[in-house]
Each structure stands twice: as C-alpha cells, then as structure tokens.
Design an enzyme around this catalytic site. Sequence first.
Site, PDB file in Angstrom:
ATOM      1  N   SER A   1       2.050  -1.721 -10.511  1.00  0.00           N
ATOM      2  CA  SER A   1       1.535  -1.817 -11.885  1.00  0.00           C
ATOM      3  C   SER A   1       0.118  -2.385 -11.908  1.00  0.00           C
ATOM      4  O   SER A   1      -0.784  -1.826 -12.537  1.00  0.00           O
ATOM      5  CB  SER A   1       2.471  -2.683 -12.730  1.00  0.00           C
ATOM      6  OG  SER A   1       2.585  -3.987 -12.176  1.00  0.00           O
TER       7      SER A   1
ATOM      8  N   ASN B   1       3.687  -6.313  -8.108  1.00  0.00           N
ATOM      9  CA  ASN B   1       3.882  -6.095  -6.667  1.00  0.00           C
ATOM     10  C   ASN B   1       2.595  -6.059  -5.843  1.00  0.00           C
ATOM     11  O   ASN B   1       2.658  -5.925  -4.625  1.00  0.00           O
ATOM     12  CB  ASN B   1       4.660  -4.795  -6.438  1.00  0.00           C
ATOM     13  CG  ASN B   1       6.141  -4.971  -6.729  1.00  0.00           C
ATOM     14  OD1 ASN B   1       6.630  -6.084  -6.836  1.00  0.00           O
ATOM     15  ND2 ASN B   1       6.862  -3.870  -6.853  1.00  0.00           N
TER      16      ASN B   1
ATOM     17  N   TRP C   1      15.574   6.190 -11.286  1.00  0.00           N
ATOM     18  CA  TRP C   1      14.704   5.013 -11.127  1.00  0.00           C
ATOM     19  C   TRP C   1      13.384   5.268 -11.855  1.00  0.00           C
ATOM     20  O   TRP C   1      13.087   4.620 -12.850  1.00  0.00           O
ATOM     21  CB  TRP C   1      14.457   4.711  -9.640  1.00  0.00           C
ATOM     22  CG  TRP C   1      13.376   3.684  -9.471  1.00  0.00           C
ATOM     23  CD1 TRP C   1      13.449   2.367  -9.848  1.00  0.00           C
ATOM     24  CD2 TRP C   1      12.064   3.889  -8.941  1.00  0.00           C
ATOM     25  NE1 TRP C   1      12.242   1.733  -9.581  1.00  0.00           N
ATOM     26  CE2 TRP C   1      11.382   2.647  -9.025  1.00  0.00           C
ATOM     27  CE3 TRP C   1      11.394   4.990  -8.408  1.00  0.00           C
ATOM     28  CZ2 TRP C   1      10.067   2.482  -8.585  1.00  0.00           C
ATOM     29  CZ3 TRP C   1      10.084   4.827  -7.964  1.00  0.00           C
ATOM     30  CH2 TRP C   1       9.440   3.580  -8.056  1.00  0.00           C
TER      31      TRP C   1
ATOM     32  N   GLU D   1       7.071 -13.504  -4.890  1.00  0.00           N
ATOM     33  CA  GLU D   1       8.325 -12.816  -4.557  1.00  0.00           C
ATOM     34  C   GLU D   1       8.340 -12.603  -3.051  1.00  0.00           C
ATOM     35  O   GLU D   1       9.293 -12.923  -2.350  1.00  0.00           O
ATOM     36  CB  GLU D   1       8.388 -11.464  -5.270  1.00  0.00           C
ATOM     37  CG  GLU D   1       9.576 -10.609  -4.853  1.00  0.00           C
ATOM     38  CD  GLU D   1       9.566  -9.230  -5.496  1.00  0.00           C
ATOM     39  OE1 GLU D   1       9.660  -9.143  -6.731  1.00  0.00           O
ATOM     40  OE2 GLU D   1       9.478  -8.228  -4.753  1.00  0.00           O
TER      41      GLU D   1
ATOM     42  N   ARG E   1      17.934   1.869  -3.828  1.00  0.00           N
ATOM     43  CA  ARG E   1      18.202   1.267  -5.135  1.00  0.00           C
ATOM     44  C   ARG E   1      19.678   0.928  -5.291  1.00  0.00           C
ATOM     45  O   ARG E   1      20.534   1.551  -4.653  1.00  0.00           O
ATOM     46  CB  ARG E   1      17.793   2.234  -6.254  1.00  0.00           C
ATOM     47  CG  ARG E   1      16.271   2.356  -6.439  1.00  0.00           C
ATOM     48  CD  ARG E   1      15.699   1.052  -6.955  1.00  0.00           C
ATOM     49  NE  ARG E   1      14.266   1.001  -7.072  1.00  0.00           N
ATOM     50  CZ  ARG E   1      13.469   0.326  -6.230  1.00  0.00           C
ATOM     51  NH1 ARG E   1      13.953  -0.278  -5.175  1.00  0.00           N
ATOM     52  NH2 ARG E   1      12.174   0.246  -6.450  1.00  0.00           N
TER      53      ARG E   1
ATOM     54  N   HIS F   1       3.759   3.677  -5.670  1.00  0.00           N
ATOM     55  CA  HIS F   1       4.717   2.784  -4.989  1.00  0.00           C
ATOM     56  C   HIS F   1       4.525   3.006  -3.493  1.00  0.00           C
ATOM     57  O   HIS F   1       3.393   3.185  -3.033  1.00  0.00           O
ATOM     58  CB  HIS F   1       6.134   3.119  -5.472  1.00  0.00           C
ATOM     59  CG  HIS F   1       7.145   2.012  -5.316  1.00  0.00           C
ATOM     60  ND1 HIS F   1       7.687   1.679  -4.103  1.00  0.00           N
ATOM     61  CD2 HIS F   1       7.715   1.170  -6.207  1.00  0.00           C
ATOM     62  CE1 HIS F   1       8.551   0.670  -4.261  1.00  0.00           C
ATOM     63  NE2 HIS F   1       8.589   0.336  -5.534  1.00  0.00           N
TER      64      HIS F   1
ATOM     65  N   ASP G   1      15.998 -10.275 -13.182  1.00  0.00           N
ATOM     66  CA  ASP G   1      15.319  -9.226 -12.408  1.00  0.00           C
ATOM     67  C   ASP G   1      15.662  -7.850 -12.982  1.00  0.00           C
ATOM     68  O   ASP G   1      14.814  -6.981 -13.105  1.00  0.00           O
ATOM     69  CB  ASP G   1      15.740  -9.319 -10.938  1.00  0.00           C
ATOM     70  CG  ASP G   1      14.938  -8.361 -10.070  1.00  0.00           C
ATOM     71  OD1 ASP G   1      13.701  -8.361 -10.192  1.00  0.00           O
ATOM     72  OD2 ASP G   1      15.545  -7.618  -9.286  1.00  0.00           O
TER      73      ASP G   1
END
Length: 618
Positions: free
Chosen positions: A423, A57, A210, A121, A241, A368, A331
């Site tokens: 990550s 990401n 999650w 993405e 989510r 995140h 995914d």
Amino acid sequence: MKSKTVDCDILIVGGGMAGCGAAWEARYWSRNSRIVLVEKANVDRSGAVAMGLSAINTYMGMRWDENTPEGFVNYVKNDLMGIIRDDLVYDVARHVDSTVHLFDEWGLPIMRDKNGHYLREGKWQIMIHGESYKAIVAEAAKKAASEIYNRVMITRLIKDANNKMAGAVGFDVRDGTFYVFKSKVVIVSAGGASQIYRPRSSREGAGRTWYPHWASGSAYGLLIEAGATMTMMEARFSVPRYKDGYGPVGAWQLLLKAKQTNALGQDSFELHKEEIRKLFNGKMGYADVVPTPTNLRVLSSLMELKAGRGPIYMHTEKVLTRENEELGWEDFLDMTISQALVWAGQNVDPMKEPSEILPSEPYAMGSHATENGAWASGPEDISSSLSNGDRSKSYFWGYNRMSTVDGLFVAGDACGASPHKFSSGSFTEGRIAAKSAVKYLMDHSDEHLQIDNSTIERMKLNLYEPIERYNKNKYEITAGKVSPDMMWYDQGLARLQKLMDEYAAGWGSWYTTSDVMLNNALKLIKMLKEDFVNYAAAENYHQLLRTWELWHRILTAEAIVVHMLYRKETRWPGYYSRSDFPALDDDGWRVFVNSRYDSKAQSWEVFSVPVIDLVVRK
Ligand code: SFD
Ligand code: AMP
C-alpha cells in the site's frame, strides 16, 4: 445517450492507493493544473484497501544500518528469484518513508511499541489500526484533485494523431453518461486482477477472494489495448492464505511468530529443501536465502498437500494468549473481515486450535510479492550514474514511470517489475509518476492534442454495443438467460476461469502447465474474444460495467498465457510450474519477458530484456 467532455491537464485512472498518491503529488508540483481523477467506485472505499489493512508492508524506518534501500532491493530480488528492476524498487524504497510519515500526519493510527516507535510486524513492515486507511488516504486526494469522478468506469485510452496519449473514454455506471476525458498526460493506476482464474470459493461464495472481486485487470487491459509494452505477466501470484476467508499470514508469522506445518506437525520447507535446492537454487542459491522466497514457501506446502500430508496448519493456538488475542482478531477485522466470520461461523477458537492455510487461486498484480505490469522508464539519476553503457538506456527513456507510450504513466499494480510496494509503496509510486508527469506537461506545454472525433464516436458506439445488442435480442431469450445471440458477462467469466484454471496453471491443475496446455488456453481465449466481440450483452449499466471488466480480464489473461508460453523454464515454482521445463535456468532465462499487443492485427510481439544488477548483492 448523454455525453460529457472533460478537459484535463493530468488524468488519473483509478483512485486506489497509487491514484491517490498521484493526485496528491501532482498538486504539490503544479498548483494551477486541472488534475482529474476518475474512479469506477468511490475513492473513500475503493480498490484493494477498501476494507482496510492491518499493516503497512513497506517501511524502511530509522534503523538505516539495517534497513537500507540497498538491503531492500536485495531482499526483494531474492523473493522474486533474481528478476526485478533494481532501479524501480530502489526508487520506491528511498521515498516510501516520507509517504508513511504523511499517513501518520493525516491521522492513520499506527501501532507503537513500548518505546513509542512504530510497532514492527517484521523487518520491513509495521502494524496499523487500518480499518479506515483508505478513507484517510482518499481525503488527501480529494483535497488535491481539481475534480473527482466517482462511479465512472474507464473502458479505453485515447491516442492522438501522433500516437501520443490523449485521454480516455468511459461511462457513469449509474446513469450511463458517456465521458470523454481529454488529457496530454494520463496516469493509469487501475489496480490488479482477481477472478481471471477459477477461485477456490464457489457458488455464492465466489466473490470471496484475497484480491477483491472488483480488481478487474483494467490497468492491464487498458495498457495492453493502448499498445504499451508489458513485462513479467507470466509471474502471476498464488499467495498462502487462511482457507476460505483468505486472511493474510504475515502478522501471524512475523509478529506473533506462529509456525506453519503439515498435518503431522512437520515444517514443509525443511522436508523438501534438498529437492528444491536441486531444481531451483540457480546461481544465487534461492533456496538458502532468508527469508525463503514466497513462492518456495508456497511450493513446499503444495508438495505436502500432494503427498497427502495436508492440511497445512497455522498454529495460532501455540502463540495466541489472552494478552495478544485482540491483535490476532484485529489483524483480520481490519482487512479481511470474512476470516473472522469463518472463525465465528465455524466455532473456531484460534487460542485452542490451528487454522488451515491454502495457496490461493492466481492473481495478476504488481505490488505484492510479484511484478505484473507495464514496462516503465526508471529514475534518471540511477540509470545515468551507472557505467553500464548502452544497456542501462533500456531502463530510462525520458520520464520516470512513463510507459513506452508517450504521455502514458503507470503506478502501483499497473507498473511491472517493481514488486513489494504494497500500500505505502503504491502510493509512493503514484507520487513518483505524478511528479514526472508534471514535468512532462511542462516540457510539452506548446503541443496540442489532435484527436480524431470519428475515433471517439467509434469508441462510444463500441462501448454501448452490449446494451444495444440486448435491446435488439431480448425477445429471443428462451428460458432464464438462454439466448442464441447473446453472451452474458458471467458466462464469459466462467469460460475464462475454467480455461485458465485447467490449462494455464490454476489450482485445479496443481499450478502446472506446459506448451501444449498453454496453446490450448490460447486457442480458447481467441474463441472467447470472438464471442465477446460478437455476442457480449448487457441488460443495464451495472452489467455493462461487468462486461467491460470481463474484456479487461480477457486481455490480461491472454497476456499471461503468451508470456508463460515464451518463458521456457520454471522460475517461480509455487506460483506455477512448467512440466516440460521443470527447472530454473539462470543462464538462459534470468531475463524479463516483455510483450506488445497490436490490437488491430490482434497479434503479440514477445521478447526478452536482460536483467541489470544495479545494486550489489550481499
Ligand atoms: O497483508 C478503476 N495489500 C497490503 N498492503 C499493505 O501495505 N499492507 C497489508 O497488510 C496488505 N495486505 C493486503 C493487501 C491487499 C488486500 C486486498 C488484502 C490484504 C486483503 C496490498 C495493497 O492493498 C496493494 O498493494 C495496493 O492497494 C495497490 O495499489 P493500486 O493503487 O495499484 O491498486 P488499488 O488500491 O486496488 O486501486 C485501484 C483503483 O482503480 C479503480 N479502477 N477506476 C476507473 N476505471 C476503471 N476501469 C478502473 N479499474 C479499476 C479501482 O476501483 C481502485 O480504486 S496483505 O495481504 O499483504
Ligand atoms: P502477507 O500477510 O502474507 O501478505 O505478508 C505481509 C508481509 O509479510 C509481506 O511483506 C510478506 O512478504 C511478508 N511475509 C509473510 N510471510 C512471511 C514469512 N513466512 N517469512 C517472511 N516474510 C513473510
């Protein structure tokens, strides 16, 4: 009890993304050092990436005209409603691509577009076949580290007589061996925290969240007890989510261009934009920026759910075709297998019907779209090149990513005010921390640790106290687990989750709280801490692991509540709202909230630090 002492030059606590990055980079700069990594699970499949991931990401890419580190800082600042450390985020952005290129070289299959470029993405994200992502990254760490101790949980950090970092203690979760790691330099990269708040899943499904069940807040618990200054603990995170399986939404919205609507097919954000503008636009116009900040997207869904126009749907059926169906399933199969299982188990054909989206229970994490963690020194070149006078010194005190405790470094979820690392950025931040940890080691080569052995003995006794208590009191168990003198980890966890859910803005209270509610939470946390100290019991080493995880979660929760109490505004509605301060207040509260815990006095000092805009906002 068997004991083992390990002397290290650099100790890394937690072998997830950041820990593996730290091991790799420390070895690059220091060929002969004894680099020791301690992991409570097994590095091959540990941490948030255990199951794999389907995207990286954070990646700038070669389109420098578009994806500059400056642009990234602006994007991240908008997403966090104006409060980030520009220096930390910029630092990750300028180095993150080299990390991704290493992953590529090490064999991580990165998807390609028809021109052979990494398949995007979204603007900042790329797609991977990431089922074995963690195993690939761990291999590099295994080659770099002098020794890796798998299945050893660190319970506390050690300081020496001069109040400097001196190592850590822990135990082997299989055979109970007591470990003392002595080290002048410690990098904490022990990940974020789930299960502090009552999860939406219940009973046998309660392990499904999650952020994974094993994300126990150790990064925060260890740092808080060591007296490190923490930052932004109030900005805990509820993430949109797929219902029940917790499948992520990014690839669906950004790559497959699926739309999310209420049950009537309307765009929730558009329906509430004016209302959101009035309360939360602040000076930067947060409701008007593109992309809409994550918490405002969550907020608009919540408003629709409250109005009874739920469920919120992701319209997979409008974008999935025979050609791209595989991408959709992969995914989930790459990173949240349970979501694919929910589809299979409930006969959902995502090509034919939409799936429900629900905001999750809150998590504490720093990598995140949020920023819990330690207050860390930033890169020297950025602070020193700016003419912000004395103010910029509060961002730099000697070594990049060193916390306010001398010799204690942080990375990944452990490092606060440095969001959107994900990550790749967490691995990168591990590398950054390790490089400056090596410098620290070289600068302090003539110093010797002065560790008081009686302190270690006390820590040892304290560590095994829950087992001793069980052995002493086991004959008093009446039925099942009922005992007048013992509190089991799952009983403590249930208490923690209930009080946080009800008083500290969990999903059960529509993510809303107030001064009164937070003070109630604090009172109950204090009682829980007392009970932990006097009654925590463990029947075996596995329960001992769970018990100390609970302690780290309790400290994390207390920090969250103390921070939420201090911030008298609603900065991230959707993550949480203050009913007594319902609007965002840029004049009074565009500041970091920082705290320091005194573990002897069990008291908190909370204070604010100004935000410095180092990157000009476009
Ligand atoms: O889509 C102790 N993340 C995603 N990042 C991406 O780049 N792409 C994605 O697709 C991602 N998605 C995603 C992500 C996470 C999860 C759970 C899902 C989906 C389902 C986020 C990243 O995974 C995350 O940012 C990083 O992993 C954070 O790195 P780090 O190093 O801060 O945390 P870690 O990897 O969890 O590692 C922590 C380690 O510490 C160990 N540990 N060891 C010893 N003693 C103790 N006391 C310890 N306590 C913890 C842990 O076992 C672990 O190994 S998407 O949703 O965004
Ligand atoms: P997620 O899968 O939700 O964890 O998101 C993965 C990445 O996509 C993160 O960088 C998110 O910030 C980003 N993202 C997710 N949904 C959206 C959206 N609707 N608009 C813009 N970015 C998004």
